[in-house]
Design a protein around this motif. Structure first.
Motif, mmCIF file in Angstrom:
data_model
loop_
_atom_site.group_PDB
_atom_site.id
_atom_site.type_symbol
_atom_site.label_atom_id
_atom_site.label_comp_id
_atom_site.label_asym_id
_atom_site.label_seq_id
_atom_site.Cartn_x
_atom_site.Cartn_y
_atom_site.Cartn_z
ATOM 1 N N UNK A 299 0.825 -1.210 0.000
ATOM 2 C CA UNK A 299 0.000 0.000 0.000
ATOM 3 C C UNK A 299 0.859 1.260 0.000
ATOM 4 N N UNK A 300 1.961 1.230 0.717
ATOM 5 C CA UNK A 300 2.860 2.386 0.750
ATOM 6 C C UNK A 300 3.464 2.631 -0.625
ATOM 7 N N UNK A 301 3.832 1.573 -1.319
ATOM 8 C CA UNK A 301 4.430 1.735 -2.659
ATOM 9 C C UNK A 301 3.411 2.255 -3.660
ATOM 10 N N UNK A 302 2.140 1.934 -3.465
ATOM 11 C CA UNK A 302 1.114 2.455 -4.364
ATOM 12 C C UNK A 302 1.108 3.986 -4.372
ATOM 13 N N UNK A 303 1.491 4.564 -3.259
ATOM 14 C CA UNK A 303 1.447 6.030 -3.130
ATOM 15 C C UNK A 303 2.685 6.702 -3.716
ATOM 16 N N UNK A 304 3.846 6.049 -3.594
ATOM 17 C CA UNK A 304 5.103 6.722 -3.948
ATOM 18 C C UNK A 304 5.492 6.562 -5.408
ATOM 19 N N UNK A 305 5.320 5.389 -5.985
ATOM 20 C CA UNK A 305 5.588 5.134 -7.401
ATOM 21 C C UNK A 305 7.021 5.524 -7.804
ATOM 22 N N UNK A 306 7.932 4.639 -7.553
ATOM 23 C CA UNK A 306 9.346 4.888 -7.852
ATOM 24 C C UNK A 306 9.580 5.085 -9.342
ATOM 25 N N UNK A 307 10.570 5.930 -9.673
ATOM 26 C CA UNK A 307 10.906 6.195 -11.072
ATOM 27 C C UNK A 307 12.138 5.416 -11.532
ATOM 28 N N UNK A 308 12.959 4.972 -10.587
ATOM 29 C CA UNK A 308 14.145 4.213 -10.992
ATOM 30 C C UNK A 308 13.753 2.771 -11.313
ATOM 31 N N UNK A 309 14.724 1.962 -11.782
ATOM 32 C CA UNK A 309 14.432 0.632 -12.276
ATOM 33 C C UNK A 309 15.245 -0.427 -11.543
ATOM 34 N N UNK A 310 14.778 -1.637 -11.686
ATOM 35 C CA UNK A 310 15.454 -2.772 -11.076
ATOM 36 C C UNK A 310 15.254 -3.976 -12.002
ATOM 37 N N UNK A 311 16.257 -4.849 -12.067
ATOM 38 C CA UNK A 311 16.190 -6.017 -12.946
ATOM 39 C C UNK A 311 16.144 -7.290 -12.118
ATOM 40 N N UNK A 312 15.130 -8.095 -12.370
ATOM 41 C CA UNK A 312 14.958 -9.400 -11.731
ATOM 42 C C UNK A 312 15.401 -10.484 -12.722
#
Length: 788
Positions: A299-312
């Motif tokens: 729920x916290x991430x729904x609000x912030x919405x990061x702009x950087x990226x990550x590779x799985x």
């Protein structure tokens, strides 16, 4: 009072001669499957097992893909290593471009049929006419491993890549490089979602997306011994036929996204927090699901919405496909499962879901995944992969180690039985697809039932092991009756190509599942069926079976000739309608005057009492001449011709003395004999199951194999003998053969309740409510009581 047909006298012949009815020599229902089955060869044997020359291709993928969360777009590049294990040189390769099913010029749009009524919604109209979405694969390049361009030709949902030199048989290997992109479709759009299987879902409340990325990369079609290239176009119904291989996939997404994917995560330390890693380790030995990414974190991430990226980075070995889900909304829970015989010590059962699916998904999903793995492994082969994932994505679709399902409660957290059991059913079904067709890798593009029907059958087994009252739709014979007695214009044989099936659900899911359950319960018995079914799974795990391999293996491993069953259930649209036409009681003529003459006297009196003239005369004639004048009576007025005479006993003793021991034993047994006459009205021969209800209130069931019809598949008669008189006979008393007309299953006939009367008596089916939510009503009542 006797309710069977009039009694006929059975005279015992001293010669013991058997009497045979005239029989029809037409044995078409039981002729062996000759021309319908392909000729056995060294690739596929007559036993149903892979032959000594069996081969299959291998395709490995190294993929790098990025998901653009701003534009809802996929951009990828891949290196494909294709190994030609076939005995044939190959001058070109065929690849599937399944995203082209939503291309504006797709044949799926062009060939869809539809009608307009007087009232139509905007959604319905758009679904008929709107093909403006810029969908489909956009191929940027096709090159060899050195970077040299290769010629390719796109044919709708297929792409042919021409090779500079022929790929040699058995050892030939080539590497291709392909770059591509495509726009992700809205999975909720009825014009786009069903055919594409994957896509995105937008949650307007928080502006976030949940992605299910499927059929997303150009992937090799199957080249095999019975089809050559399987490059039949994808129109939406016939799903995916794919070769096995190893995958390494690097997925770049916004850094706050959580990825669920086929295979094992390779860089967990780079993409998970320390707390999440610790929880994941705890989950491996936990007895109930452990939450790895909590609802609060999501729920916290729904609000912030990061702009950087990550590779799985994920790796998966010996799989036929790869899919993934991505969202910052994902809650994630998991638990370890021990599967006896599995090469993997601990299989991780996992679920990913948005908060909108809680508390229902968090409560049941992972437990359902674990349950499915255990039950399916028992009936097929031990689950061989390291993970099994259920993703809540408001749809249902399956891939190796991962599937996408639905299961959302109301906003207040309550849910109906229909939602609960619907969610459990779809999770079991989609997780079960790991076995059919992800491991036992049948040709879905040709025969949908080979994966959906077999899987629906195993789903039924798993549902019944989950809850004794599980409202299963498939499996029980009674649930397919409506379809089987429908107009033949809307039916196809099960052995129909996937894209040509009229009523997809009943034909490809329910009917084959029911046919297999009837085989298990009624025709073969559980022990023989289960052994043969496991043998089929064992033989064809990680291989490409055909229906004929299944048919032959089931017979080979069980020792039962089932050609009549395959022909009737899978190659025709015949239905089951066996009619119990007549039941005639035969009474043995014992010749004993102390038995026979009282019976004859009783019969004579009963006949006289039924005579209309006799009854009217009793009313209209006050007294007869003899009744008025006793002097008119003589010897014959008191003589009873049916009374035993002294000479009768001598004749009876001489008769008994003339009989052999077998004849005397029959008379002394004092049996009641019944001849049953049956006819096959529906055309589909089946075992004859009879329940005899006796006058003393007891009953007995007798089961007669279907081979009773082998000399005459239209009409048969069968004699039974019982120590007790029969009151009623019922055909198929437990409704286990899918008989479409139960009115002719009773003798004497009994009235059958109408549909309306059945509804009044039984109410609604559990789990099939039309939106009723007793949980919500109970909570509302509790609040009301609390406020008073």
């Amino acid at each position: 009072m006797r309710r069977i047909n009039q009694i006929s006298t059975l005279v015992l012949l001293l010669t013991g001669t058997a009497v045979f009815a005239q029989q029809n020599t037409d044995q078409s229902k039981f002729r062996q499957m000759g021309t319908e089955f392909p000729t056995a060869n060294t690739y596929r044997t007559a036993s149903g097992a892979p032959g000594e020359s069996y081969w299959q291709q291998k395709v490995d993928y190294d993929i790098k893909v990025e998901l653009d969360d701003e534009k809802q777009r996929i951009m990828g590049k891949e290196v494909i290593t294709y190994t030609n294990n076939s005995p044939h040189p190959l001058t070109y390769l065929w690849l599937q471009l399944d995203q082209n099913v939503v291309h504006p010029e797709s044949d799926t749009y062009k060939t869809a049929t539809n009608k307009l009524g007087e009232r139509v919604s905007a959604g319905q109209l758009n679904g008929m006419l709107d093909n403006s979405f810029d969908g489909g694969h956009k191929i940027e390049y096709v090159k060899d491993i050195t970077g040299k361009p290769l010629k390719y030709t796109i044919v709708k949902t297929m792409m042919r890549v021409d090779l500079p030199t022929a790929l040699v048989p058995k050892t030939g290997k080539i590497q291709l490089q392909i770059g591509w992109s495509y726009n992700i479709n809205d999975r909720q759009n009825p014009a786009l979602g069903a055919d594409s299987r994957g896509g995105y879902e937008l949650f307007p409340e928080d502006g976030n997306y949940l992605y299910t990325i499927t059929q997303w990369f150009p992937r090799l079609a199957v080249y095999d011994d019975y089809n050559g290239w399987q490059h039949k176009q994808f129109l939406g119904q016939g799903e995916f036929t794919l070769p096995f291989g190893n995958y390494t996939v690097a997925i770049t997404v916004p850094s706050d996204h959580i990825i669920a994917a086929t295979g094992a995560l390779q860089n967990a330390k780079e993409v998970l927090t320390a707390d999440q890693l610790k929880r994941f380790e705890e989950a491996k030995t936990a007895t109930k699901p452990v939450v790895i990414v909590t609802q609060a974190e999501a729920t916290e991430k729904e609000k912030t919405k990061a702009k950087d990226k990550k590779t799985w980075v994920y790796k998966a070995d010996n799989v036929r496909d790869f899919a993934f889900g991505s969202s910052r909304k994902f809650i994630w829970d998991a638990m370890g499962v021990k599967i006896e015989g599995s090469p993997v010590p601990t299989v991780m059962a996992m679920s990913y879901y948005p908060k909108e699916a809680n508390p229902l998904y968090g409560h049941l999903s992972t437990e359902a995944v674990a349950h499915t793995l255990r039950v399916y492994s028992k009936h097929t082969i031990p689950y061989p992969y390291p993970v099994a994932i259920s993703v809540e994505a408001s749809n249902g679709m399956e891939y190796p180690m991962i599937c996408f399902n639905y299961g959302r409660p109301e906003k207040d957290g309550t849910y109906s039985e229909r939602v609960k059991y619907g969610m459990l059913g779809v999770i079991i079904h989609e997780v079960g697809h790991n076995f059919f067709p992800m491991i036992v890798n049948s040709d879905e593009r040709q025969w949908t039932w080979m994966d959906e029907g077999l899987n629906s059958f195993c789903q039924f087994l798993a549902e019944q092991e989950w809850d004794r009252n599980f409202p299963s739709n498939g499996g029980q014979a009674r649930n397919i009756v409506g379809y089987m007695k429908a107009d033949k214009e809307v039916q196809n044989p099960i052995m129909t190509n996937s894209e040509s099936i009229i009523r997809f659900g009943p034909n490809a899911y329910t009917k084959p599942a029911t046919a297999l359950n009837i085989l298990r319960e009624t025709v073969m018995g559980r022990e023989l069926f289960d052994f043969a079914f496991r043998e089929y799974a064992r033989r064809w795990a990680f291989k490409h079976p055909t229906p004929y391999d299944l048919f032959r293996t089931m017979e080979d491993a069980s020792g039962i000739d089932l050609d009549w069953y395959w022909r009737g259930w899978f190659f025709t649209t015949d239905n089951v309608d066996i009619s119990l036409d007549a039941v005639t009681e035969f009474r043995m003529d014992t010749k004993n005057p102390e038995v026979e003459k009282p019976l004859a006297s009783k019969k004579s009196k009963e006949q006289l009492e039924r005579d209309v003239t006799y009854q009217n005369n009793k009313r209209d004639i006050a007294a007869t001449a003899v009744e008025r004048n006793e002097a008119l009576k003589d010897f014959y007025n008191t003589y009873d011709p049916n009374a035993p005479a002294p000479t009768d006993k001598d004749r009876y003793e001489k008769y008994i003395a003339s009989l052999g021991p077998k004849e005397r034993a029959i008379i002394e047994a004092k049996k009641n004999y019944y001849q049953l006459d049956l006819s096959n009205e529906g055309g589909l021969v089946m075992p004859v199951i009879l329940k005899f209800e006796f006058e003393d209130g007891t009953s007995e069931i007798q089961r007669i194999p279907a081979e009773i019809w082998r000399l005459n598949d239209k009409k048969i008669s069968k004699v039974f003998a019982f120590a007790k008189p029969v009151k009623q006979v019922i055909l198929d008393p437990q409704e286990e053969t899918a008989d479409v007309n139960v009115e002719n299953n009773y003798y004497p006939r009994r009235p059958i309740p109408s549909r309306f009367e059945v509804f009044k008596q039984e109410g609604f089916t559990r789990g099939a409510s039309m939106g009723s939510n007793p949980m919500q009503q109970a909570q509302q009542q509790k609040k009301t009581n609390g406020s008073n």
